[in-house]
Design a protein around this motif. Sequence first.
Motif, PDB file in Angstrom:
ATOM      1  N   VAL A  89      58.360  10.356   1.112  1.00 33.58           N
ATOM      2  CA  VAL A  89      57.248  10.758   0.254  1.00 33.58           C
ATOM      3  C   VAL A  89      57.559  12.104  -0.395  1.00 33.58           C
ATOM      4  N   ASP A  90      57.449  12.169  -1.726  1.00 34.33           N
ATOM      5  CA  ASP A  90      57.663  13.428  -2.436  1.00 34.33           C
ATOM      6  C   ASP A  90      56.655  14.462  -1.938  1.00 34.33           C
ATOM      7  N   ARG A  91      57.160  15.566  -1.421  1.00 36.09           N
ATOM      8  CA  ARG A  91      56.279  16.580  -0.831  1.00 36.09           C
ATOM      9  C   ARG A  91      55.409  17.272  -1.874  1.00 36.09           C
ATOM     10  N   ALA A  92      55.862  17.332  -3.125  1.00 40.80           N
ATOM     11  CA  ALA A  92      55.107  18.031  -4.163  1.00 40.80           C
ATOM     12  C   ALA A  92      53.936  17.209  -4.696  1.00 40.80           C
ATOM     13  N   THR A  93      54.136  15.873  -4.836  1.00 33.31           N
ATOM     14  CA  THR A  93      53.111  15.047  -5.485  1.00 33.31           C
ATOM     15  C   THR A  93      52.509  13.986  -4.568  1.00 33.31           C
ATOM     16  N   GLY A  94      53.202  13.647  -3.479  1.00 32.74           N
ATOM     17  CA  GLY A  94      52.731  12.588  -2.593  1.00 32.74           C
ATOM     18  C   GLY A  94      53.157  11.199  -3.008  1.00 32.74           C
ATOM     19  N   LEU A  95      53.938  11.056  -4.097  1.00 33.88           N
ATOM     20  CA  LEU A  95      54.364   9.725  -4.533  1.00 33.88           C
ATOM     21  C   LEU A  95      55.418   9.173  -3.577  1.00 33.88           C
ATOM     22  N   LEU A  96      55.253   7.922  -3.190  1.00 31.40           N
ATOM     23  CA  LEU A  96      56.230   7.246  -2.343  1.00 31.40           C
ATOM     24  C   LEU A  96      57.468   6.921  -3.181  1.00 31.40           C
ATOM     25  N   LEU A  97      58.626   7.440  -2.773  1.00 30.22           N
ATOM     26  CA  LEU A  97      59.855   7.265  -3.550  1.00 30.22           C
ATOM     27  C   LEU A  97      60.811   6.252  -2.935  1.00 30.22           C
ATOM     28  N   ARG A  98      60.669   6.010  -1.636  1.00 35.97           N
ATOM     29  CA  ARG A  98      61.561   5.060  -0.982  1.00 35.97           C
ATOM     30  C   ARG A  98      60.866   4.513   0.255  1.00 35.97           C
ATOM     31  N   SER A  99      61.077   3.229   0.559  1.00 33.93           N
ATOM     32  CA  SER A  99      60.522   2.655   1.778  1.00 33.93           C
ATOM     33  C   SER A  99      61.475   1.616   2.334  1.00 33.93           C
ATOM     34  N   GLN A 100      61.427   1.428   3.631  1.00 37.74           N
ATOM     35  CA  GLN A 100      62.210   0.409   4.322  1.00 37.74           C
ATOM     36  C   GLN A 100      61.292  -0.377   5.244  1.00 37.74           C
ATOM     37  N   THR A 101      61.549  -1.665   5.331  1.00 39.60           N
ATOM     38  CA  THR A 101      60.915  -2.515   6.335  1.00 39.60           C
ATOM     39  C   THR A 101      61.939  -2.742   7.435  1.00 39.60           C
ATOM     40  N   VAL A 102      61.552  -2.474   8.678  1.00 37.41           N
ATOM     41  CA  VAL A 102      62.502  -2.417   9.787  1.00 37.41           C
ATOM     42  C   VAL A 102      62.083  -3.375  10.898  1.00 37.41           C
ATOM     43  N   SER A 103      63.048  -4.128  11.437  1.00 41.83           N
ATOM     44  CA  SER A 103      62.769  -5.062  12.524  1.00 41.83           C
ATOM     45  C   SER A 103      62.629  -4.315  13.842  1.00 41.83           C
ATOM     46  N   GLU A 104      62.259  -5.049  14.890  1.00 44.68           N
ATOM     47  CA  GLU A 104      62.088  -4.446  16.209  1.00 44.68           C
ATOM     48  C   GLU A 104      63.396  -3.844  16.723  1.00 44.68           C
ATOM     49  N   SER A 105      64.526  -4.435  16.312  1.00 45.69           N
ATOM     50  CA  SER A 105      65.840  -3.948  16.745  1.00 45.69           C
ATOM     51  C   SER A 105      66.347  -2.791  15.894  1.00 45.69           C
ATOM     52  N   GLY A 106      65.597  -2.411  14.862  1.00 44.27           N
ATOM     53  CA  GLY A 106      66.007  -1.320  13.985  1.00 44.27           C
ATOM     54  C   GLY A 106      66.749  -1.758  12.745  1.00 44.27           C
ATOM     55  N   GLN A 107      66.917  -3.075  12.545  1.00 41.29           N
ATOM     56  CA  GLN A 107      67.602  -3.578  11.360  1.00 41.29           C
ATOM     57  C   GLN A 107      66.728  -3.411  10.122  1.00 41.29           C
ATOM     58  N   VAL A 108      67.329  -2.900   9.039  1.00 43.44           N
ATOM     59  CA  VAL A 108      66.599  -2.761   7.778  1.00 43.44           C
ATOM     60  C   VAL A 108      66.564  -4.133   7.094  1.00 43.44           C
ATOM     61  N   LEU A 109      65.365  -4.692   6.943  1.00 44.47           N
ATOM     62  CA  LEU A 109      65.200  -6.028   6.377  1.00 44.47           C
ATOM     63  C   LEU A 109      65.118  -5.994   4.860  1.00 44.47           C
ATOM     64  N   GLU A 110      64.542  -4.948   4.321  1.00 51.14           N
ATOM     65  CA  GLU A 110      64.517  -4.762   2.873  1.00 51.14           C
ATOM     66  C   GLU A 110      64.271  -3.288   2.585  1.00 51.14           C
ATOM     67  N   GLN A 111      64.687  -2.874   1.385  1.00 48.40           N
ATOM     68  CA  GLN A 111      64.497  -1.495   0.944  1.00 48.40           C
ATOM     69  C   GLN A 111      63.920  -1.498  -0.461  1.00 48.40           C
ATOM     70  N   MET A 112      63.078  -0.528  -0.721  1.00 48.88           N
ATOM     71  CA  MET A 112      62.464  -0.379  -2.038  1.00 48.88           C
ATOM     72  C   MET A 112      62.494   1.088  -2.415  1.00 48.88           C
ATOM     73  N   ALA A 113      62.875   1.393  -3.655  1.00 48.26           N
ATOM     74  CA  ALA A 113      62.944   2.809  -4.035  1.00 48.26           C
ATOM     75  C   ALA A 113      63.008   2.972  -5.542  1.00 48.26           C
ATOM     76  N   PHE A 114      62.714   4.200  -5.963  1.00 48.86           N
ATOM     77  CA  PHE A 114      62.971   4.594  -7.339  1.00 48.86           C
ATOM     78  C   PHE A 114      64.415   5.047  -7.445  1.00 48.86           C
ATOM     79  N   ALA A 115      65.156   4.450  -8.370  1.00 47.23           N
ATOM     80  CA  ALA A 115      66.496   4.954  -8.687  1.00 47.23           C
ATOM     81  C   ALA A 115      66.370   6.225  -9.515  1.00 47.23           C
ATOM     82  N   GLU A 116      65.349   6.259 -10.378  1.00 40.09           N
ATOM     83  CA  GLU A 116      65.000   7.467 -11.122  1.00 40.09           C
ATOM     84  C   GLU A 116      63.533   7.357 -11.492  1.00 40.09           C
ATOM     85  N   VAL A 117      62.859   8.513 -11.555  1.00 40.44           N
ATOM     86  CA  VAL A 117      61.431   8.492 -11.840  1.00 40.44           C
ATOM     87  C   VAL A 117      61.015   9.801 -12.498  1.00 40.44           C
TER      88      VAL A 117
END
Length: 333
Positions: free
Chosen positions: A177-205
């Motif tokens: 989360v951008d500390r200045a504005t609060g906008l979510l810039l990147r997120s990951q969905t993670v399994s119980e074992s810690g595997q990243v199932l998908e990622q979402m992010a701004f490449a540029e914003v």
Amino acid sequence: MQRAVLPGWRTLASAVWLLAFASLAQGQERAGSSAGADADGRSPEQWLQVVQQAARRLDYAGTMVYQQGAEVRMSRIVHVFDGKVSHERLQPMDGRPREFIRSADEVKCLIPEARRVVIERKTRAESFPGLAATAPSELLQHYSVKVVGRERVGGFDCQVIEIQPRQGDRYGYRLWVDRATGLLLRSQTVSESGQVLEQMAFAEVRIGGVDREQLKPSWPTDGWKVDEAAHRPVDLKEQGWRLAPPTGFKPLFTVRRPMASGSALQAVFSDGLASLSVFIEPASASDASEALPQRGPINAYARRVGDSMVTVVGEIPADTARAVAQAAERLSR
């Protein structure tokens, strides 16, 4: 085995792909860690509130990336808040040309090769970079939330939030989360074992200073065919069904949708982070209960109940999808 409900499932998965995206950038070094409030004094609950508000009320424009395994998709987004409602333009950059123009809850899908506009009310849980309007205090009943450090994402100084489920019936998440504005810039969905199932992010914003002219569609739509989405709200109990989603998943809506086989009920539930759909349609003679192929965090399970097929699709573990399908009950009339 192909069944008529699958187009609905694929439509849902496509919507997830189109409206939620992820970063290709890999790990940044942690600059610090905390299990409670961050250096600015915000608690994890307050950070969730900040993310909810920023996605709705900020003006921003940028390129989003979605990654699931080897699959990578990109999209351009423009978002403007006029002081009352949000306006948005989403342009997928892969596949056939499409655009989604949203004003408040009305969404227009532009299909240029068919010179067609499909209008539908927004009937889905919030997608990246937003979070559903569920009160953070309710989320904390089912997830533990920690402020775990600071990292730079795309040149922005971000707070890293770690969200872990209290039970194994849903996934965990990591948010940048951008500390200045609060906008979510990147997120990951993670399994119980810690595997990243998908990622979402701004490449540029770009945050702020967005020209509303950027909300205009790429094509003039004068003379295009305009279709209203053919679905209508219904009461699940009146339709003769009882469903039992995991604790904390609240009903968002239930509609009857046209399908290849005639029509199907669709009930959508969300806990504020994850969502699931239950499709109910007439069964054919060859239909039988089965697990359907997993797509990243999306699992599906189909179960025959009398003369109907109940298919559960959602951003939930496979065992959860099976349990929801097994609990579906046809009410006596």
